[in-house]
Design a protein around this motif. Structure first.
Motif, PDB file in Angstrom:
ATOM      1  N   THR A 192       0.841  -1.185   0.000  1.00  0.00           N
ATOM      2  CA  THR A 192       0.000   0.000   0.000  1.00  0.00           C
ATOM      3  C   THR A 192       0.878   1.236   0.000  1.00  0.00           C
ATOM      4  N   ARG A 193       0.326   2.308  -0.520  1.00  0.00           N
ATOM      5  CA  ARG A 193       1.065   3.557  -0.554  1.00  0.00           C
ATOM      6  C   ARG A 193       0.498   4.506   0.480  1.00  0.00           C
ATOM      7  N   LYS A 194       1.396   5.196   1.183  1.00  0.00           N
ATOM      8  CA  LYS A 194       0.929   6.180   2.137  1.00  0.00           C
ATOM      9  C   LYS A 194       0.248   7.320   1.389  1.00  0.00           C
ATOM     10  N   ALA A 195      -0.641   7.999   2.099  1.00  0.00           N
ATOM     11  CA  ALA A 195      -1.368   9.086   1.465  1.00  0.00           C
ATOM     12  C   ALA A 195      -0.394  10.134   0.938  1.00  0.00           C
ATOM     13  N   ALA A 196      -0.462  10.410  -0.336  1.00  0.00           N
ATOM     14  CA  ALA A 196       0.444  11.358  -0.966  1.00  0.00           C
ATOM     15  C   ALA A 196      -0.226  12.726  -1.015  1.00  0.00           C
ATOM     16  N   PRO A 197       0.584  13.764  -1.181  1.00  0.00           N
ATOM     17  CA  PRO A 197      -0.020  15.096  -1.338  1.00  0.00           C
ATOM     18  C   PRO A 197      -0.974  15.092  -2.520  1.00  0.00           C
ATOM     19  N   SER A 198      -1.985  15.927  -2.430  1.00  0.00           N
ATOM     20  CA  SER A 198      -2.989  15.978  -3.496  1.00  0.00           C
ATOM     21  C   SER A 198      -2.311  16.275  -4.832  1.00  0.00           C
ATOM     22  N   PRO A 199      -2.525  15.403  -5.835  1.00  0.00           N
ATOM     23  CA  PRO A 199      -1.856  15.586  -7.127  1.00  0.00           C
ATOM     24  C   PRO A 199      -2.319  16.844  -7.841  1.00  0.00           C
ATOM     25  N   LYS A 200      -1.371  17.436  -8.568  1.00  0.00           N
ATOM     26  CA  LYS A 200      -1.672  18.645  -9.321  1.00  0.00           C
ATOM     27  C   LYS A 200      -1.120  18.496 -10.735  1.00  0.00           C
ATOM     28  N   ILE A 201      -1.737  19.217 -11.665  1.00  0.00           N
ATOM     29  CA  ILE A 201      -1.265  19.238 -13.046  1.00  0.00           C
ATOM     30  C   ILE A 201      -0.437  20.507 -13.253  1.00  0.00           C
ATOM     31  N   TYR A 202       0.773  20.301 -13.762  1.00  0.00           N
ATOM     32  CA  TYR A 202       1.623  21.436 -14.094  1.00  0.00           C
ATOM     33  C   TYR A 202       1.721  21.499 -15.616  1.00  0.00           C
ATOM     34  N   THR A 203       1.311  22.639 -16.181  1.00  0.00           N
ATOM     35  CA  THR A 203       1.324  22.754 -17.639  1.00  0.00           C
ATOM     36  C   THR A 203       1.749  24.152 -18.065  1.00  0.00           C
ATOM     37  N   ALA A 204       2.494  24.172 -19.152  1.00  0.00           N
ATOM     38  CA  ALA A 204       2.924  25.460 -19.725  1.00  0.00           C
ATOM     39  C   ALA A 204       1.915  25.959 -20.751  1.00  0.00           C
ATOM     40  N   SER A 205       0.897  25.128 -21.013  1.00  0.00           N
ATOM     41  CA  SER A 205      -0.092  25.492 -22.029  1.00  0.00           C
ATOM     42  C   SER A 205      -0.941  26.666 -21.543  1.00  0.00           C
ATOM     43  N   LYS A 206      -1.163  27.610 -22.439  1.00  0.00           N
ATOM     44  CA  LYS A 206      -1.987  28.769 -22.113  1.00  0.00           C
ATOM     45  C   LYS A 206      -3.402  28.625 -22.651  1.00  0.00           C
ATOM     46  N   THR A 207      -3.650  27.474 -23.319  1.00  0.00           N
ATOM     47  CA  THR A 207      -4.973  27.239 -23.887  1.00  0.00           C
ATOM     48  C   THR A 207      -5.930  26.822 -22.773  1.00  0.00           C
ATOM     49  N   GLN A 213       8.838   3.186   3.997  1.00  0.00           N
ATOM     50  CA  GLN A 213       7.998   1.990   3.941  1.00  0.00           C
ATOM     51  C   GLN A 213       8.377   1.044   2.815  1.00  0.00           C
ATOM     52  N   TYR A 214       9.191   1.512   1.857  1.00  0.00           N
ATOM     53  CA  TYR A 214       9.587   0.653   0.742  1.00  0.00           C
ATOM     54  C   TYR A 214      11.033   0.158   0.844  1.00  0.00           C
ATOM     55  N   ARG A 215      11.760   0.612   1.846  1.00  0.00           N
ATOM     56  CA  ARG A 215      13.192   0.309   1.884  1.00  0.00           C
ATOM     57  C   ARG A 215      13.479  -1.163   2.155  1.00  0.00           C
ATOM     58  N   ASP A 216      12.671  -1.793   2.992  1.00  0.00           N
ATOM     59  CA  ASP A 216      12.898  -3.222   3.259  1.00  0.00           C
ATOM     60  C   ASP A 216      12.759  -4.040   1.976  1.00  0.00           C
ATOM     61  N   MET A 217      11.731  -3.711   1.195  1.00  0.00           N
ATOM     62  CA  MET A 217      11.559  -4.391  -0.081  1.00  0.00           C
ATOM     63  C   MET A 217      12.768  -4.155  -0.980  1.00  0.00           C
ATOM     64  N   LEU A 218      13.246  -2.918  -1.016  1.00  0.00           N
ATOM     65  CA  LEU A 218      14.377  -2.580  -1.877  1.00  0.00           C
ATOM     66  C   LEU A 218      15.648  -3.288  -1.423  1.00  0.00           C
ATOM     67  N   TYR A 219      15.910  -3.305  -0.107  1.00  0.00           N
ATOM     68  CA  TYR A 219      17.100  -3.990   0.403  1.00  0.00           C
ATOM     69  C   TYR A 219      17.056  -5.481   0.060  1.00  0.00           C
ATOM     70  N   PHE A 220      15.873  -6.075   0.222  1.00  0.00           N
ATOM     71  CA  PHE A 220      15.751  -7.510  -0.067  1.00  0.00           C
ATOM     72  C   PHE A 220      15.976  -7.787  -1.551  1.00  0.00           C
ATOM     73  N   GLY A 254      14.236  -5.119   7.985  1.00  0.00           N
ATOM     74  CA  GLY A 254      13.725  -5.062   9.358  1.00  0.00           C
ATOM     75  C   GLY A 254      12.915  -6.282   9.761  1.00  0.00           C
ATOM     76  N   GLU A 255      12.870  -6.559  11.061  1.00  0.00           N
ATOM     77  CA  GLU A 255      12.180  -7.747  11.581  1.00  0.00           C
ATOM     78  C   GLU A 255      10.673  -7.675  11.368  1.00  0.00           C
ATOM     79  N   GLN A 256      10.117  -6.497  11.226  1.00  0.00           N
ATOM     80  CA  GLN A 256       8.677  -6.360  11.035  1.00  0.00           C
ATOM     81  C   GLN A 256       8.279  -6.425   9.564  1.00  0.00           C
ATOM     82  N   SER A 257       9.264  -6.514   8.697  1.00  0.00           N
ATOM     83  CA  SER A 257       8.985  -6.525   7.266  1.00  0.00           C
ATOM     84  C   SER A 257       8.436  -7.878   6.821  1.00  0.00           C
ATOM     85  N   ARG A 258       7.605  -7.858   5.787  1.00  0.00           N
ATOM     86  CA  ARG A 258       7.105  -9.109   5.231  1.00  0.00           C
ATOM     87  C   ARG A 258       8.204  -9.859   4.485  1.00  0.00           C
TER      88      ARG A 258
END
Length: 541
Positions: free
Chosen positions: A43-58, A168-175, A198-202
């Motif tokens: 699962t992913r931790k709650a991320a900041p609300s996504p935003k669209i960044y665009t240079a378009s003036k239309t 939260q992803y480092r244990d997976m990456l180390y493994f 870590g010992e608590q990692s799956r």
């Protein structure tokens, strides 16, 4: 194997082991047998609300981008995915393509279309837009871990800075990094990475196992024993057939064998419960340890179980030759002749059928279909008759670690396609067609990879059987020579040994100690498996 191995063995017991070339380290418990009992969700931790960044003036373009993002925020993922897919194809939005692809990947992830999502994150990484590369790599790690796709997983891992990965992803990456170093033969680096899980990692149990295996392969058996015993201790309260617990017991036994501690190895093998799927393999390996410890009666007792009808589908050709060699060592020439004959009767046709199939130049798909039938046969025994490759051979290949892992990936792809097909509102949309095309291509590729694996394994098995057939000829020669020498002694009156199988032998000792004694008449009963005791003695002068 060289042709003089058998003759050398007849002089010294250690050469017997060299005859068939078995070492427990080479057959160390595959990582496929180590699983975690902890919750397997990513699962992913709650991320900041996504935003669209665009240079378009239309105004229209900005509105379309914001609308697609709004659909994703409101959990309308199919609609959002279709909107982002449409936007990703527009030439006037080339500068925004990386973020559009990234959000398309997130939308597909939420629908559990992980393979399709992975392709979006790979595109973002290849585009090299540093604003979105790190997030794309993080999410690529998640989806490839869900899929078990080692190719894409390695692609992501090689492009990531561990320090930038969320905790939260480092244990997976180390493994996963530990696995990569381990496969590359960099054992010390692999151990260091496994230690960081870590010992608590799956991934903790698998990391402990991987650490022990890396240490054993680095010829550090004492350190390996510490790792395997720690794994066993952590699973001490689990049920006796727990996969991690049994894998630890089996690895301890193999490590003692590696050290040459035959009695400790035998004791460790004996602790593996017969209800475990690993028991038959453990019994075979324990037989080698007993042989090295010169416990010939115990060795022959185990063969009675290994060659019972309950394991008629097992592919273990070397056990028959090993059994015949033990009979040769104790001068049981009649039994030896029966065993060599059984090897030739049972594995001669298998070799011929393998050779015929391999010579017909079949496609990868044909090899895949054979192993696929082996998985289906577990539910339908009647389909055994439909195999072009002998069933026990293809079953053996189906249980190989590389084949099992790729087949598990194939199953997840099939599940992903099922999600699309069972959702009419998704299947009929552009994103549904797009995801289906990706999944179908990956399914085709995975089937081809499995087919190539099956062919490679089959070629190795054919070479092994060719070598074992040659060894069987040498064993038969030694049997004839032994019979000749025994006949000479009888003629001269020197052979006065008693028949070790005499029915007049007193069995009261065994009966008093809880054993039942009766002559074996060819019937096997499930509760007897593993409890046979060979009571004969050698017939040599």
């Amino acid at each position: 194997m060289k042709k003089n191995i058998v003759k050398i063995f007849l002089i010294h017991i250690c050469a017997l082991v060299s005859l068939l070339g078995w070492t427990p380290l080479a057959k160390a418990a595959p990582a496929k047998n180590v699983v975690t009992t902890k919750k397997i969700t990513t699962t992913r931790k709650a991320a900041p609300s996504p935003k669209i960044y665009t240079a378009s003036k239309t105004i229209t373009t900005r509105s379309q981008l914001s609308s697609a993002l709004g659909l994703m925020k409101s959990a309308q993922y199919p609609q959002a995915a279709n909107a982002f897919l449409s936007l990703s194809k527009r030439g006037d939005l080339a500068s925004e393509r990386s973020q559009i692809k990234y959000y398309l990947g997130l939308s597909l992830m939420e629908m559990n279309l992980n393979q399709a999502a992975a392709f979006q994150f790979v595109d973002v990484i290849k585009n090299g837009d540093q604003r979105w590369t790190r997030q794309a790599i993080e999410n690529l790690l998640i989806v490839t871990d869900r899929l078990g796709d080692e190719t894409l997983l390695n692609y992501a891992i090689q492009r990531i800075d561990v320090n930038q990965v969320p905790t939260q992803y480092r244990d997976m990456l180390y493994f996963r990094l530990g696995e990569i170093k381990h496969k590359a033969g960099l054992h010390q680096e692999a151990v260091q990475l496994y230690n960081k899980v870590g010992e608590q990692s799956r991934f903790y149990f698998s990391a402990l196992y991987g650490r022990g295996l890396a240490q054993a392969e680095a010829k550090q058996p004492d350190l390996a024993l510490q790792s395997f015993k720690k794994l066993l201790d952590t699973r001490s309260t689990a049920k006796v057939t727990d996969t991690n617990r049994v894998a630890a017991q089996l690895s301890i036994a193999r490590t003692y064998y590696q050290k040459g501690s035959w009695e400790k190895s035998i004791e460790a093998y004996s602790s593996i419960p017969r209800d475990s799927v690993m028991w038959h393999e453990a019994l075979f390996e324990k037989t080698w340890a007993m042989l090295r410890a010169a416990r010939f009666r115990s060795t022959l007792s185990n063969f009675q179980t290994l060659h019972s009808t309950f394991y008629e589908d097992a592919y273990i050709p070397e056990t028959l030759l090993l059994r015949s060699i033990v009979y040769l060592y104790i001068c049981k020439y009649d039994e030896m002749e029966k065993t060599v004959g059984l090897f030739e009767t049972q594995y001669g046709p298998i070799y011929a059928k393998m050779n015929q199939y391999l010579s017909q130049n079949h496609s990868s798909e044909a090899y895949f279909q054979e192993v696929n039938k082996a998985y289906i046969t577990k539910k339908d025994p009647e389909s055994k008759k439909s195999f072009s490759i002998p069933y026990n051979a293809i079953k053996h290949i189906a249980e190989e670690g590389d084949v099992r892992r790729t087949y598990a990936y194939l199953k997840k792809l099939s599940d992903e396609r099922k999600i699309i097909e069972e959702n009419p509102n998704l299947k009929s949309t552009p994103v549904g067609a797009y995801a289906t095309r990706i999944v179908n291509n990956r399914l085709k590729s995975a089937r081809s990879v499995i087919g190539d694996m099956v062919k490679a394994n089959l070629l190795n098995m054919r070479a092994e059987l060719r070598d074992l057939n040659e060894q069987a000829s040498f064993i038969r020669y030694e049997m004839i020579n032994g019979k000749k020498e025994s006949l000479k002694k009888r003629i001269t009156g020197k052979d006065l040994a008693e028949d070790g199988n005499s029915q007049n032998q007193d069995r009261s000792f065994y009966i008093q100690n809880g054993y039942e004694y009766y002559p074996f008449q060819g019937e096997y009963w499930l509760d007897e498996i593993g409890n046979y005791h060979y009571l004969g003695k050698q017939s040599c002068e």
